[in-house]
Design a protein around this motif. Structure first.
Motif, PDB file in Angstrom:
ATOM      1  N   GLY A  68       0.831  -1.211   0.000  1.00  0.00           N
ATOM      2  CA  GLY A  68       0.000   0.000   0.000  1.00  0.00           C
ATOM      3  C   GLY A  68       0.860   1.254   0.000  1.00  0.00           C
ATOM      4  N   HIS A  69       1.852   1.291   0.891  1.00  0.00           N
ATOM      5  CA  HIS A  69       2.790   2.425   0.905  1.00  0.00           C
ATOM      6  C   HIS A  69       3.503   2.560  -0.435  1.00  0.00           C
ATOM      7  N   ARG A  70       4.016   1.435  -0.909  1.00  0.00           N
ATOM      8  CA  ARG A  70       4.836   1.446  -2.127  1.00  0.00           C
ATOM      9  C   ARG A  70       4.048   1.954  -3.322  1.00  0.00           C
ATOM     10  N   GLN A  71       2.848   1.428  -3.494  1.00  0.00           N
ATOM     11  CA  GLN A  71       2.060   1.813  -4.661  1.00  0.00           C
ATOM     12  C   GLN A  71       1.549   3.248  -4.550  1.00  0.00           C
ATOM     13  N   ALA A  72       1.222   3.679  -3.350  1.00  0.00           N
ATOM     14  CA  ALA A  72       0.807   5.077  -3.169  1.00  0.00           C
ATOM     15  C   ALA A  72       1.951   6.011  -3.533  1.00  0.00           C
ATOM     16  N   ALA A  73       3.169   5.654  -3.106  1.00  0.00           N
ATOM     17  CA  ALA A  73       4.333   6.480  -3.436  1.00  0.00           C
ATOM     18  C   ALA A  73       4.589   6.500  -4.938  1.00  0.00           C
ATOM     19  N   ARG A  74       4.431   5.363  -5.575  1.00  0.00           N
ATOM     20  CA  ARG A  74       4.681   5.288  -7.021  1.00  0.00           C
ATOM     21  C   ARG A  74       3.655   6.089  -7.814  1.00  0.00           C
ATOM     22  N   ARG A  75       2.461   6.236  -7.260  1.00  0.00           N
ATOM     23  CA  ARG A  75       1.447   7.078  -7.918  1.00  0.00           C
ATOM     24  C   ARG A  75       1.933   8.512  -8.052  1.00  0.00           C
ATOM     25  N   TYR A  76       2.778   8.936  -7.123  1.00  0.00           N
ATOM     26  CA  TYR A  76       3.319  10.299  -7.165  1.00  0.00           C
ATOM     27  C   TYR A  76       4.662  10.366  -7.894  1.00  0.00           C
ATOM     28  N   GLY A  77       5.016   9.284  -8.558  1.00  0.00           N
ATOM     29  CA  GLY A  77       6.252   9.266  -9.337  1.00  0.00           C
ATOM     30  C   GLY A  77       7.493   9.005  -8.519  1.00  0.00           C
ATOM     31  N   CYS A  78       7.332   8.481  -7.310  1.00  0.00           N
ATOM     32  CA  CYS A  78       8.479   8.211  -6.440  1.00  0.00           C
ATOM     33  C   CYS A  78       9.001   6.796  -6.664  1.00  0.00           C
ATOM     34  N   PHE A  79      10.282   6.613  -6.437  1.00  0.00           N
ATOM     35  CA  PHE A  79      10.838   5.267  -6.366  1.00  0.00           C
ATOM     36  C   PHE A  79      10.544   4.722  -4.975  1.00  0.00           C
ATOM     37  N   SER A  80      10.104   3.459  -4.898  1.00  0.00           N
ATOM     38  CA  SER A  80       9.736   2.911  -3.600  1.00  0.00           C
ATOM     39  C   SER A  80       9.880   1.399  -3.593  1.00  0.00           C
ATOM     40  N   ARG A  81      10.402   0.856  -2.486  1.00  0.00           N
ATOM     41  CA  ARG A  81      10.498  -0.592  -2.299  1.00  0.00           C
ATOM     42  C   ARG A  81      10.585  -0.897  -0.806  1.00  0.00           C
ATOM     43  N   PHE A  82      10.187  -2.121  -0.442  1.00  0.00           N
ATOM     44  CA  PHE A  82      10.282  -2.534   0.954  1.00  0.00           C
ATOM     45  C   PHE A  82      11.715  -2.918   1.268  1.00  0.00           C
ATOM     46  N   THR A  83      12.230  -2.433   2.384  1.00  0.00           N
ATOM     47  CA  THR A  83      13.609  -2.662   2.792  1.00  0.00           C
ATOM     48  C   THR A  83      13.630  -3.280   4.182  1.00  0.00           C
ATOM     49  N   LEU A  84      14.363  -4.367   4.346  1.00  0.00           N
ATOM     50  CA  LEU A  84      14.493  -5.022   5.642  1.00  0.00           C
ATOM     51  C   LEU A  84      15.705  -4.456   6.373  1.00  0.00           C
ATOM     52  N   SER A  85      15.557  -4.217   7.670  1.00  0.00           N
ATOM     53  CA  SER A  85      16.644  -3.707   8.502  1.00  0.00           C
ATOM     54  C   SER A  85      17.201  -4.846   9.358  1.00  0.00           C
ATOM     55  N   PHE A  86      18.513  -5.007   9.359  1.00  0.00           N
ATOM     56  CA  PHE A  86      19.138  -6.058  10.163  1.00  0.00           C
ATOM     57  C   PHE A  86      18.837  -5.865  11.644  1.00  0.00           C
ATOM     58  N   SER A  87      19.129  -4.681  12.161  1.00  0.00           N
ATOM     59  CA  SER A  87      18.889  -4.425  13.589  1.00  0.00           C
ATOM     60  C   SER A  87      17.393  -4.404  13.897  1.00  0.00           C
ATOM     61  N   GLY A  88      16.589  -3.851  12.987  1.00  0.00           N
ATOM     62  CA  GLY A  88      15.147  -3.812  13.192  1.00  0.00           C
ATOM     63  C   GLY A  88      14.537  -5.193  13.215  1.00  0.00           C
ATOM     64  N   PHE A  89      15.011  -6.067  12.325  1.00  0.00           N
ATOM     65  CA  PHE A  89      14.496  -7.439  12.272  1.00  0.00           C
ATOM     66  C   PHE A  89      14.757  -8.162  13.585  1.00  0.00           C
ATOM     67  N   TRP A  90      16.003  -8.123  14.054  1.00  0.00           N
ATOM     68  CA  TRP A  90      16.333  -8.852  15.281  1.00  0.00           C
ATOM     69  C   TRP A  90      15.680  -8.229  16.506  1.00  0.00           C
ATOM     70  N   THR A  91      15.563  -6.920  16.534  1.00  0.00           N
ATOM     71  CA  THR A  91      14.875  -6.258  17.650  1.00  0.00           C
ATOM     72  C   THR A  91      13.412  -6.680  17.690  1.00  0.00           C
ATOM     73  N   THR A  92      12.763  -6.654  16.526  1.00  0.00           N
ATOM     74  CA  THR A  92      11.356  -7.060  16.446  1.00  0.00           C
ATOM     75  C   THR A  92      11.185  -8.516  16.838  1.00  0.00           C
ATOM     76  N   LEU A  93      12.033  -9.386  16.312  1.00  0.00           N
ATOM     77  CA  LEU A  93      11.937 -10.818  16.602  1.00  0.00           C
ATOM     78  C   LEU A  93      12.052 -11.079  18.104  1.00  0.00           C
ATOM     79  N   ILE A  94      13.061 -10.495  18.727  1.00  0.00           N
ATOM     80  CA  ILE A  94      13.297 -10.738  20.162  1.00  0.00           C
ATOM     81  C   ILE A  94      12.177 -10.136  21.007  1.00  0.00           C
ATOM     82  N   LEU A  95      11.776  -8.902  20.709  1.00  0.00           N
ATOM     83  CA  LEU A  95      10.711  -8.269  21.486  1.00  0.00           C
ATOM     84  C   LEU A  95       9.391  -9.013  21.346  1.00  0.00           C
TER      85      LEU A  95
END
Length: 200
Positions: free
Chosen positions: A63-90
Motif C-alpha cells: 500500500g505504501h509502495r504503490q501510493a508512493a509510485r502514484r506520485y512518481g516516487c521510487f519505492s520498495r520494501f527494505t528489511l533492517s538487520f537491527s530492526g528485524f532482530w529487535t522485532t523478533l526478540i521483542l
C-alpha cells in the motif's frame, strides 16, 4: 557501528522484496506462534499465525509502495538487520505479555519532492489497508464456525487491527506521525477505529 554490522545492514537492505517480506512476517508471527502446540496442532499454532502475518505485512507495505509510485516516487520494501532482530526478540518476549511491535523494515521512498500531503497520503495507505483486512477478518470470523477457517479469520482481524493501531501511534518513524501532520481529523478517525477494534 562495526564494519561487520554495517555489512549485515547493507546485506539485509539489499535482499529482494520477497525474501524481505518473508523474514519480516516471521518477526511478527512469533508473537502468536504457540510452541506448546506445534506438534499437536501445527496448522493452528504455526501456519495460521505466519500466513496471517504475511497478510498483515505485505498489503500494508505494498500500500505504501504503490501510493508512493502514484506520485512518481521510487519505492520498495527494505528489511533492517537491527530492526528485524529487535522485532523478533521483542515479539518472542511479548508473546508472554501480549505486546506486539514491528520495526523489521520500512518502505523506502525516494522523490524529487516529498511534501506533507504526499507523505501523509503515502503513510495512510498502510494502516488503512490493515483496517480493511481487519474488517474482512471480522466478517469471516462471524460467518464461520470456530474451526481452522474461523480461527484464520479471527487471527486475520486481530493481527491487522493491532498492526494498524501500532502504526497509527503519532511518534518516531511510524505512519501515525506523518498522517497526523498531514490531516489530524483523518488520523483521529483511524486511530479511534483501530483502538476500538483492537482493545474493546
Amino acid at each position: 557501528m562495526s564494519w561487520d554490522i554495517r555489512y549485515l545492514e547493507w546485506k539485509f537492505a539489499n535482499l529482494n522484496e520477497i525474501t524481505s517480506f518473508l523474514l519480516a512476517a516471521l518477526s511478527l508471527a512469533v508473537a502468536y506462534i504457540r510452541p506448546t502446540s506445534i506438534l499437536s496442532d501445527p496448522i493452528g499454532s504455526v501456519v495460521i499465525p505466519y500466513v496471517v502475518a504475511l497478510l498483515a505485512i505485505i498489503p500494508h507495505e505494498i500500500g505504501h509502495r504503490q501510493a508512493a509510485r502514484r506520485y512518481g516516487c521510487f519505492s520498495r520494501f527494505t528489511l533492517s538487520f537491527s530492526g528485524f532482530w529487535t522485532t523478533l526478540i521483542l515479539n518472542i518476549i511479548g508473546s508472554f505479555i501480549g505486546i506486539l511491535v514491528f520495526f523489521s523494515g520500512y518502505t523506502s521512498i525516494s522523490c524529487g519532492f516529498l511534501n506533507r500531503d504526499v507523505e501523509g497520503k503515502t503513510a495512510l495507505a498502510g494502516p488503512l489497508t490493515n483496517i480493511i483486512l481487519g474488517f474482512i477478518g471480522l466478517i469471516g470470523a462471524s460467518l464461520m464456525p470456530f474451526n481452522l477457517v474461523g480461527l484464520f479469520f479471527f487471527e486475520l482481524a486481530r493481527f491487522n487491527f493491532w498492526v494498524a493501531f501500532f502504526n497509527l501511534l503519532p511518534f518516531w518513524v511510524l505512519d501515525g506521525l506523518k498522517i497526523f501532520r498531514w490531516n489530524v481529523i483523518v488520523w483521529a478517525i483511524l486511530i479511534i477505529i483501530a483502538f476500538a477494534l483492537t482493545f474493546l
